[in-house]
Scaffold this motif. Sequence first.
Motif, PDB file in Angstrom:
ATOM      1  N   THR A   1     -26.817  42.047 -60.477  1.00 47.99           N
ATOM      2  CA  THR A   1     -26.567  42.332 -61.889  1.00 47.99           C
ATOM      3  C   THR A   1     -25.649  41.299 -62.532  1.00 47.99           C
ATOM      4  OG1 THR A   1     -26.936  44.704 -61.589  1.00 47.99           O
ATOM      5  CG2 THR A   1     -25.534  44.043 -63.445  1.00 47.99           C
TER       6      THR A   1
ATOM      7  N   TYR B   1     -28.600  51.919 -59.419  1.00 49.11           N
ATOM      8  CA  TYR B   1     -27.392  52.689 -59.722  1.00 49.11           C
ATOM      9  C   TYR B   1     -27.475  54.121 -59.195  1.00 49.11           C
ATOM     10  CZ  TYR B   1     -29.997  53.709 -64.140  1.00 49.11           C
ATOM     11  OH  TYR B   1     -30.935  54.043 -65.093  1.00 49.11           O
TER      12      TYR B   1
ATOM     13  N   ASP C   1     -33.232  58.204 -69.120  1.00 45.74           N
ATOM     14  CA  ASP C   1     -34.040  57.824 -67.961  1.00 45.74           C
ATOM     15  C   ASP C   1     -35.308  58.653 -67.837  1.00 45.74           C
ATOM     16  OD1 ASP C   1     -32.062  56.018 -67.368  1.00 45.74           O
ATOM     17  OD2 ASP C   1     -31.594  56.817 -65.388  1.00 45.74           O
TER      18      ASP C   1
ATOM     19  N   THR D   1     -31.027  48.774 -68.733  1.00 46.62           N
ATOM     20  CA  THR D   1     -31.329  49.323 -67.414  1.00 46.62           C
ATOM     21  C   THR D   1     -32.823  49.548 -67.279  1.00 46.62           C
ATOM     22  OG1 THR D   1     -30.932  51.558 -68.243  1.00 46.62           O
ATOM     23  CG2 THR D   1     -29.105  50.478 -67.128  1.00 46.62           C
TER      24      THR D   1
ATOM     25  N   GLU E   1     -27.800  43.073 -67.882  1.00 53.04           N
ATOM     26  CA  GLU E   1     -28.985  43.763 -67.387  1.00 53.04           C
ATOM     27  C   GLU E   1     -28.694  44.265 -65.981  1.00 53.04           C
ATOM     28  OE1 GLU E   1     -32.625  41.602 -67.772  1.00 53.04           O
ATOM     29  OE2 GLU E   1     -32.096  40.808 -69.755  1.00 53.04           O
ATOM     30  N   TYR E   2     -28.926  45.536 -65.751  1.00 51.54           N
ATOM     31  CA  TYR E   2     -28.600  46.146 -64.459  1.00 51.54           C
ATOM     32  C   TYR E   2     -29.774  45.947 -63.507  1.00 51.54           C
ATOM     33  CZ  TYR E   2     -25.480  49.179 -61.784  1.00 51.54           C
ATOM     34  OH  TYR E   2     -24.577  49.662 -60.881  1.00 51.54           O
TER      35      TYR E   2
ATOM     36  N   ARG F   1     -27.411  59.918 -69.828  1.00 52.65           N
ATOM     37  CA  ARG F   1     -28.148  59.002 -68.959  1.00 52.65           C
ATOM     38  C   ARG F   1     -29.425  59.666 -68.443  1.00 52.65           C
ATOM     39  NH1 ARG F   1     -29.711  54.500 -68.798  1.00 52.65           N
ATOM     40  NH2 ARG F   1     -27.592  53.782 -69.212  1.00 52.65           N
TER      41      ARG F   1
ATOM     42  N   PRO G   1     -23.810  52.254 -66.153  1.00 53.96           N
ATOM     43  CA  PRO G   1     -24.895  53.191 -66.481  1.00 53.96           C
ATOM     44  C   PRO G   1     -24.452  54.640 -66.618  1.00 53.96           C
ATOM     45  CG  PRO G   1     -25.610  51.671 -64.780  1.00 53.96           C
ATOM     46  CD  PRO G   1     -24.127  51.479 -64.941  1.00 53.96           C
TER      47      PRO G   1
ATOM     48  N   PRO H   1     -34.516  51.793 -64.327  1.00 50.29           N
ATOM     49  CA  PRO H   1     -34.477  52.484 -63.040  1.00 50.29           C
ATOM     50  C   PRO H   1     -35.872  52.649 -62.446  1.00 50.29           C
ATOM     51  CG  PRO H   1     -34.308  54.065 -64.822  1.00 50.29           C
ATOM     52  CD  PRO H   1     -34.276  52.701 -65.459  1.00 50.29           C
TER      53      PRO H   1
END
Length: 310
Positions: free
Chosen positions: A5, A25, A177, A94, A20-21, A173, A133, A96
């Motif tokens: 990251t 996480y 997501d 993010t 930018e992740y 979050r 996040p 995921p």
Amino acid sequence: MNFKTFSTIKKLTDKLYYMEYLDDYKFDEFLKAGASSDYEVHKFIEKHLLGGGSMDFAGPDMGCSAFSSYLKNGEKVFGRNFDEAECGVLVLKTKPMGGFASLTVVNLNYIGITTEKLPMDMNNLNCLLMAAPYVPMDGVNEKGLTVSILKIKQKPTMQERGKIPLTSPTMMRAVLDKCVTVDEAVALYDSFDMHSSANVDFHYHISDAFGNSAVIEYIGGVMSVVNSRSCTNFLLTESVKVGGGHDRYEAMENYLNEKQDILENERDAMKVLTAASANSTRWSAIYNQTNPSLLLSVFKDYENLFEFKL
């Protein structure tokens, strides 16, 4: 620690950063047990993201204003002022595994990176950024769903219905997501027990790309859903008179009524937030929900705006 990251971080000003992740996480793992306090969130992050390193940061305690409207070209937009103490700002992207990509804005104070630690040394970045996040203050996901958190002056909500507990930012979050519509977000909120962060209470303004907008509130521990395009720091549930920010609410409503809820463009939408700004406004965010993106003003500089694409 060597985080992928960190290679994405961009310093935009001494107090504004973009990241930018690229690492995991581990939010799905977090959701299995949840957390009933900010302390429990910290302990999960320390164990799973910081390799046992310690952290200590405050939870959200802010004013703020938010609205939902349309542009002249038919696109849906969501706006939000974040009003609080002096802070650094992080725009976070993010993506995921098994979830939706999103753009969120994070108060760096809430992950322990105070203004005294800014500007960050880009050659030796703070590993606390890996916690970002878990503390979104507002954001949009790739499906155009937006959410923001706003403070309410009443007893913190601490539901005990036997469901997995989530704190205020971690609930947001989960919504970003996992959800596409306001109805899905409302159902997700109700599937967890809310435990307010920072020992204060909040309500949550949610909007989707299909024209739906609602505010989730908790009255005596019971969730209430109110259809509203604007929101500040007082409860909107019928017959309940708690909180402040009525002047900022009226400023947004007056501008939207004058425009008949049709704004010229995103910079015109920013004028709604300008009208509702306060001395403590740290950022003003306009999220395009039709083509998910962010137009951002930091520290009330409405002439020099930053644009981010999802």
